[in-house]
Design a protein around this motif. Structure first.
Motif, short mmCIF file in Angstrom:
data_model
loop_
_atom_site.label_atom_id
_atom_site.label_comp_id
_atom_site.label_asym_id
_atom_site.label_seq_id
_atom_site.Cartn_x
_atom_site.Cartn_y
_atom_site.Cartn_z
N SER A 114 13.66 12.63 -8.63
CA SER A 114 14.64 11.20 -8.28
C SER A 114 14.39 12.72 -6.10
CB SER A 114 16.18 12.07 -8.77
OG SER A 114 16.50 13.04 -8.96
N ASP A 115 14.76 13.59 -6.48
CA ASP A 115 14.68 14.38 -5.05
C ASP A 115 13.59 13.94 -4.72
OD1 ASP A 115 17.49 15.07 -5.74
OD2 ASP A 115 16.47 17.45 -6.32
N TYR B 15 22.71 32.25 -0.25
CA TYR B 15 22.11 31.74 0.39
C TYR B 15 20.79 31.22 -0.06
CZ TYR B 15 17.97 35.50 -0.28
OH TYR B 15 17.28 35.88 -1.20
N TYR B 16 20.37 30.42 0.58
CA TYR B 16 19.39 29.26 0.27
C TYR B 16 18.01 29.02 0.57
CZ TYR B 16 21.39 24.80 -0.11
OH TYR B 16 21.81 23.60 0.76
N LEU B 17 16.78 29.27 0.67
CA LEU B 17 15.73 28.04 1.41
C LEU B 17 14.97 27.10 0.75
CD1 LEU B 17 14.91 30.98 3.34
CD2 LEU B 17 15.74 28.78 4.62
N ALA B 18 14.41 26.55 0.39
CA ALA B 18 13.88 25.24 -0.95
C ALA B 18 12.88 24.26 -0.24
CB ALA B 18 15.02 24.81 -1.61
N THR B 19 12.33 23.87 -1.01
CA THR B 19 11.40 22.97 -0.35
C THR B 19 11.93 21.10 -0.58
OG1 THR B 19 9.98 23.47 -2.23
CG2 THR B 19 9.10 23.98 -0.34
N PRO B 20 11.28 20.25 -0.66
CA PRO B 20 11.96 19.14 -1.06
C PRO B 20 12.03 18.72 -2.68
CG PRO B 20 10.50 18.68 0.85
CD PRO B 20 9.97 20.29 0.69
N THR B 21 11.50 19.19 -3.37
CA THR B 21 11.40 18.76 -4.73
C THR B 21 12.53 20.15 -5.51
OG1 THR B 21 9.00 20.30 -4.51
CG2 THR B 21 8.81 17.40 -4.53
N GLU C 192 0.89 -1.12 -0.44
CA GLU C 192 -0.46 -0.07 0.59
C GLU C 192 0.99 0.99 0.06
OE1 GLU C 192 -3.84 1.89 2.38
OE2 GLU C 192 -2.59 -0.01 3.48
N LEU C 193 2.27 1.15 0.75
CA LEU C 193 2.46 2.22 1.01
C LEU C 193 3.35 2.58 -0.35
CD1 LEU C 193 4.73 4.61 2.73
CD2 LEU C 193 6.12 2.60 2.65
N ASP C 194 4.46 1.90 -1.81
CA ASP C 194 4.40 1.17 -2.63
C ASP C 194 3.54 2.47 -3.79
OD1 ASP C 194 6.93 0.74 -1.91
OD2 ASP C 194 6.83 -1.34 -2.57
N GLN C 195 2.32 1.79 -3.71
CA GLN C 195 1.22 2.17 -4.24
C GLN C 195 0.63 3.51 -4.30
OE1 GLN C 195 -2.18 -0.13 -3.92
NE2 GLN C 195 -1.35 -2.30 -5.62
N LEU C 196 0.89 4.30 -2.52
CA LEU C 196 1.07 5.18 -2.33
C LEU C 196 2.28 6.64 -2.84
CD1 LEU C 196 -1.23 7.52 -1.00
CD2 LEU C 196 0.86 6.90 0.99
N LYS C 197 2.82 6.16 -3.21
CA LYS C 197 4.24 6.60 -3.43
C LYS C 197 3.83 6.56 -4.97
CE LYS C 197 8.05 4.89 -0.29
NZ LYS C 197 8.77 3.98 -0.15
N SER C 198 3.36 5.84 -5.80
CA SER C 198 3.80 6.33 -6.84
C SER C 198 2.51 7.04 -7.51
CB SER C 198 3.15 4.31 -8.24
OG SER C 198 3.72 3.51 -7.73
N VAL C 199 1.22 7.23 -6.65
CA VAL C 199 0.34 8.09 -6.62
C VAL C 199 1.26 9.18 -6.79
CG1 VAL C 199 -1.30 8.80 -5.80
CG2 VAL C 199 -1.85 6.62 -6.68
N ILE C 200 1.76 9.21 -5.66
CA ILE C 200 1.88 11.09 -5.07
C ILE C 200 3.31 11.14 -6.70
CG2 ILE C 200 4.16 12.26 -3.93
CD1 ILE C 200 2.76 10.77 -1.15
N LEU D 94 10.72 10.42 -0.39
CA LEU D 94 9.04 9.65 -0.08
C LEU D 94 10.14 8.59 0.60
CD1 LEU D 94 6.95 10.94 -2.83
CD2 LEU D 94 6.91 11.65 -0.39
N ASN D 95 10.88 8.35 0.00
CA ASN D 95 11.44 6.65 0.21
C ASN D 95 12.06 7.03 1.70
OD1 ASN D 95 10.59 5.65 -2.06
ND2 ASN D 95 12.47 5.75 -2.91
N THR D 96 12.32 8.14 1.77
CA THR D 96 13.35 8.14 3.63
C THR D 96 12.19 8.29 4.65
OG1 THR D 96 15.16 9.46 2.12
CG2 THR D 96 14.52 9.42 5.04
N VAL D 97 11.20 9.14 4.67
CA VAL D 97 10.28 9.88 5.61
C VAL D 97 8.44 9.11 5.55
CG1 VAL D 97 11.34 12.17 5.30
CG2 VAL D 97 8.96 11.20 4.10
N LEU D 98 8.40 8.44 4.63
CA LEU D 98 7.16 7.36 3.68
C LEU D 98 7.02 6.41 5.14
CD1 LEU D 98 5.38 8.75 1.10
CD2 LEU D 98 5.25 10.34 2.99
N LYS D 99 6.26 5.91 5.47
CA LYS D 99 6.54 4.86 6.50
C LYS D 99 4.90 4.04 6.59
CE LYS D 99 10.87 5.66 7.38
NZ LYS D 99 12.05 5.95 6.91
N VAL D 100 5.23 2.63 7.12
CA VAL D 100 3.31 1.99 7.31
C VAL D 100 3.37 2.39 9.00
CG1 VAL D 100 2.91 -0.28 8.13
CG2 VAL D 100 4.54 0.05 5.34
#
Length: 288
Positions: free
Chosen positions: A96-97, A245-251, A49-57, A102-108
């Motif tokens: 890729s970023d 300087y920079y401030l950036a979102t994860p993507t 289910e987690l992998d399917q959710l990542k695919s949707v995102i 997502l692979n790092t933070v999303l958990k079952v």
């Protein structure tokens, strides 16, 4: 920095003041983007289910905020639509970023919520992942960066903090602090960059100058670098501090290059939001 607001308070704040906060965004003076509804839709129970959710995102049909710089507004577009627009600007984009993030933070075991947004009279839905009282990821919430109205980003190089003595023979130091603060859509502080440029004066003579920097962000990336580009000592001496300087979102991928006598510069790529810049800050002993 831990946010003391509950999940309910964060979502309610976005509903009530999201439009107002969005106008602080670097490239948007106005926005019709607003969170209309949110509801729980269950718990992530299996790795499948987690992998399917990542695919949707990560799907090309998922919605992301797009900064329409020409009209100074924010739209919600699919990844494919954004890529088409950016291709016209000869900029390459990669997922890729975001995938790594997502692979790092999303958990079952984390929770799923369906968020309903309205933007430019159209309705959009995103999947928001939460855990306890935290918003872990949502395509819209995580990829909009709101910048403090006190930031000098749109006010040239005017420092926020300037300390000095009115005495011409003053012995001590004078510091200019450049500060940029980023906020979440619900109003709490998300990150900050500070660059400090200091000159040291003895009886009216500039004797030395230094620079320092500090940067952090919650979910995303932040960085800064600085160097003394030129330091003229003595009466009427001055110092030039070169910085980036920079401030950036994860993507968004951001990097600083330069240093060791070469002016700093910023390079960016990705879909999302970032606040970045580079330049020189000037301090003179004659101003004391």
């Amino acid at each position: 920095m831990k946010d003391e607001l509950t999940l309910e308070q964060k979502l309610t704040n976005i509903q009530k003041s999201g439009e107002d906060i969005l106008t602080r965004s670097l490239y948007a003076n106005e926005s019709q983007l607003q969170l209309k509804e949110y509801k729980n839709i269950g718990v992530i129970t299996t790795e499948k289910e987690l992998d399917q959710l990542k695919s949707v995102i990560l799907s090309n049909e998922s919605y992301f905020p797009y900064y329409d710089t020409e009209n100074s507004n924010i739209s919600l577009l699919t990844w494919s639509e954004i890529e088409c627009k950016k291709q016209n600007e000869k900029t390459q984009y990669s997922k890729s970023d975001l995938e790594t993030f997502l692979n790092t933070v999303l958990k079952v075991g984390m929770n799923k919520m369906e968020l309903t947004w309205e933007c430019n009279s159209k309705t959009y839905k995103t999947i928001c992942i939460t855990s306890n009282e935290d918003i872990i990821y949502d395509n819209v919430i995580m990829n909009i960066l709101c910048i403090s109205e006190e930031s000098p980003l749109n006010k040239g190089l005017t420092p926020i903090i300037k300390t000095k003595s009115p005495e011409s023979n003053f012995s001590g130091s004078c510091t200019n602090t450049l500060r940029w603060t980023a906020y979440w859509l619900w109003g709490s502080e998300r990150g900050r960059v500070e660059i400090n440029h200091t000159i040291y004066v003895s009886t009216g003579n500039l004797t030395n100058s230094t620079s320092s920097e500090d940067a952090y962000i919650s979910i995303g990336s932040a960085g800064a670098d600085s160097q003394i580009k030129e330091c003229s000592k003595g009466v009427g001496g001055y110092s030039i501090c070169n910085y980036a300087y920079y401030l950036a979102t994860p993507t968004v991928s951001v990097s600083i290059s330069g240093g060791n006598g070469i002016d700093f510069s910023i390079s960016t790529s990705g879909i999302g939001s970032e606040a970045s810049g580079s330049g020189d800050n000037y301090l003179s002993a004659s101003n004391l």
